[in-house]
Write a protein that holds these residues in place. Structure first.
Motif, PDB file in Angstrom:
ATOM      1  N   LYS A  70       0.716  -1.307  -0.150  1.00 20.14           N
ATOM      2  CA  LYS A  70      -0.011  -0.050  -0.031  1.00 20.14           C
ATOM      3  C   LYS A  70       1.064   1.302   0.081  1.00 20.14           C
ATOM      4  O   LYS A  70       1.600   1.521   1.105  1.00 20.14           O
ATOM      5  N   LEU A  72       1.365   5.301  -0.272  1.00 20.60           N
ATOM      6  CA  LEU A  72       0.909   6.498  -0.208  1.00 20.60           C
ATOM      7  C   LEU A  72       2.024   7.581  -0.425  1.00 20.60           C
ATOM      8  O   LEU A  72       3.017   7.529   0.131  1.00 20.60           O
ATOM      9  N   TYR A 102      -0.052   1.789   5.282  1.00 18.58           N
ATOM     10  CA  TYR A 102       0.394   2.232   3.927  1.00 18.58           C
ATOM     11  C   TYR A 102       2.112   2.539   4.203  1.00 18.58           C
ATOM     12  O   TYR A 102       2.425   2.918   5.297  1.00 18.58           O
ATOM     13  N   SER A 141      -2.282   5.573  -3.198  1.00 16.69           N
ATOM     14  CA  SER A 141      -3.306   6.788  -3.044  1.00 16.69           C
ATOM     15  C   SER A 141      -2.488   7.841  -2.966  1.00 16.69           C
ATOM     16  O   SER A 141      -1.092   7.788  -2.758  1.00 16.69           O
ATOM     17  N   GLN A 171      -5.878   4.853  -7.089  1.00 16.06           N
ATOM     18  CA  GLN A 171      -7.002   4.635  -6.500  1.00 16.06           C
ATOM     19  C   GLN A 171      -7.794   5.587  -5.976  1.00 16.06           C
ATOM     20  O   GLN A 171      -8.999   6.006  -5.974  1.00 16.06           O
ATOM     21  N   ARG A 172      -7.031   6.709  -5.097  1.00 16.63           N
ATOM     22  CA  ARG A 172      -7.750   7.782  -4.302  1.00 16.63           C
ATOM     23  C   ARG A 172      -6.548   8.818  -4.572  1.00 16.63           C
ATOM     24  O   ARG A 172      -5.334   8.688  -4.518  1.00 16.63           O
ATOM     25  N   VAL A 251     -10.701   7.511 -10.564  1.00 15.61           N
ATOM     26  CA  VAL A 251      -9.984   7.711  -9.321  1.00 15.61           C
ATOM     27  C   VAL A 251     -10.967   8.350  -8.273  1.00 15.61           C
ATOM     28  O   VAL A 251     -11.791   9.387  -8.555  1.00 15.61           O
ATOM     29  N   CYS A 253     -11.908  10.862  -5.614  1.00 17.74           N
ATOM     30  CA  CYS A 253     -11.464  12.105  -5.251  1.00 17.74           C
ATOM     31  C   CYS A 253     -12.102  12.524  -4.161  1.00 17.74           C
ATOM     32  O   CYS A 253     -13.222  12.473  -4.095  1.00 17.74           O
ATOM     33  N   MET A 325      -9.515   6.344   3.215  1.00 16.18           N
ATOM     34  CA  MET A 325      -8.278   5.505   2.869  1.00 16.18           C
ATOM     35  C   MET A 325      -8.383   4.225   3.199  1.00 16.18           C
ATOM     36  O   MET A 325      -7.485   3.268   2.744  1.00 16.18           O
ATOM     37  N   ASP A 327      -9.176   0.368   2.850  1.00 12.14           N
ATOM     38  CA  ASP A 327      -9.320  -0.528   1.731  1.00 12.14           C
ATOM     39  C   ASP A 327      -9.899  -1.939   2.056  1.00 12.14           C
ATOM     40  O   ASP A 327      -9.227  -2.574   2.648  1.00 12.14           O
TER      41      ASP A 327
END
Length: 335
Positions: A70, A72, A102, A141, A171-172, A251, A253, A325, A327
């Motif tokens: 993950k 970030l 993350y 992310s 993804q984000r 994505v 947002c 965030m 998941d």
């Protein structure tokens, strides 16, 4: 180094540049980094990936088995650097690492350059980072503060145009106080005062801010693309003629906006904001419906009695970041 910089820039610790020196160098790049880069001045910052205050070493990260699946990516704002995500004893990146697993990676860049230029550099950097990540990537992310959000939007646009693979893996994106539709340029000196605080070494940068770097002039309307500024006198006031650019497709947002007010009102929304960024700008709202950014209500969070820099340490913001965030996303997201 210029003689006056010797007087305002603190020295270097035995273990490397001090956080104070990094803060001053970042402020200098914010207010005149375009000139430093054009002159090949050694004080001009190059964009780089960093972790724990040092340049990112993927080989060491791989050897330590510290990387998770993950990723970030954290992108700071105007006149700032990667070390300044730590505020009032809190760091959003570390908080998300502990809460959700993350692996935080920071971007440091010259905030005096045009947003679109930084976006292009960031797109290329992310492409290399994702390709070289030590373990299979399960989640990717981005958390961006202030100007950093404009740079991220520019990177998504540039990456898609270049056929990069990473935009499909992203993804984000969470935007913290991003001036999507600009922030008044007459407050340029206040950006530096607010970011560095009033001190003997910050005052010269407040005066320099009147020079208005390319990065600062891009903040007038929230420029993201080359065509927003190319062929125009950036010091001349003109109507908002930006190309319409929606949020990146595919994505999720999210946006966090702040206001110094205790509650919402028409006057507070229009005039107050977080002290630097108007509330509607951070929420992606615009009088022209074509320019409005489509943040779903559940993807918006408003922090009251909170200033622009306090978004980096606010407990309510930290809790919302964990919620967004997670998941898979946690059920029952509240607006």
């Amino acid at each position: 180094m210029e003689p006056w910089l010797d007087r305002v820039m603190p020295g270097q610790d035995a273990d490397g540049p001090s956080a104070e020196r990094d803060a001053v160098l970042s402020a200098l790049n914010g207010v005149m980094g375009d000139r430093l880069a054009a002159d090949a001045n050694p004080l001009a910052l190059d964009m780089e990936l960093r972790q724990d205050g040092q340049s990112l070493d993927l080989d060491a990260l791989r050897a330590s088995s510290a990387a998770t699946g993950k990723l970030l990516l954290l992108v700071h704002g105007l006149c700032m650097n990667d070390r300044q995500w730590l505020r009032a004893g809190h760091d959003h990146g570390l908080h998300l690492a502990r809460s959700l697993g993350y692996t935080p990676v920071h971007v440091r860049y010259n905030t005096g350059l045009h947003t679109s230029v930084n976006g292009r550099q960031l797109a290329n950097l992310i492409e290399r980072l994702v390709a070289a990540w030590p373990v299979p990537l399960e989640a990717f992310s981005v958390l961006a503060h202030s100007m950093g959000g404009l740079v991220v939007r520019a990177a998504c646009h540039s990456g898609n145009n270049a056929g990069h693979s990473w935009p499909w893996q992203l993804q984000r994106i969470v935007f913290l106080g991003t001036p999507h539709h600009g922030a008044p340029l007459e407050r340029a000196g206040h950006w530096v005062d607010g970011l560095l605080g009033s001190s003997s070494f910050s005052r010269p940068f407040s005066r320099l801010a009147r020079l208005r770097s390319a990065g600062i002039t891009d903040l007038r309307y929230g420029h993201v693309l080359d065509e927003d500024w190319q062929g125009h006198d950036r010091f001349r006031r003109r109507p908002d003629r930006r190309a319409v650019l929606p949020l990146p497709s595919g994505v999720a947002c999210f946006t966090v906006a702040a206001t110094l007010a205790a509650r919402r009102s028409r006057v507070a929304d229009r005039l107050l904001g977080d002290g630097l960024v108007p509330l509607h700008s951070a929420l992606g709202m615009h009088d022209d419906p074509a320019r409005c950014l489509a943040f779903p209500p559940a993807h918006q969070y408003l922090a009251f009695r909170t200033g622009h820099m306090d978004l980096l340490s606010d407990a309510g913001v930290a809790d919302r970041l964990v919620q967004w965030m997670a998941d898979p996303p946690e059920a029952g997201l509240s607006p």
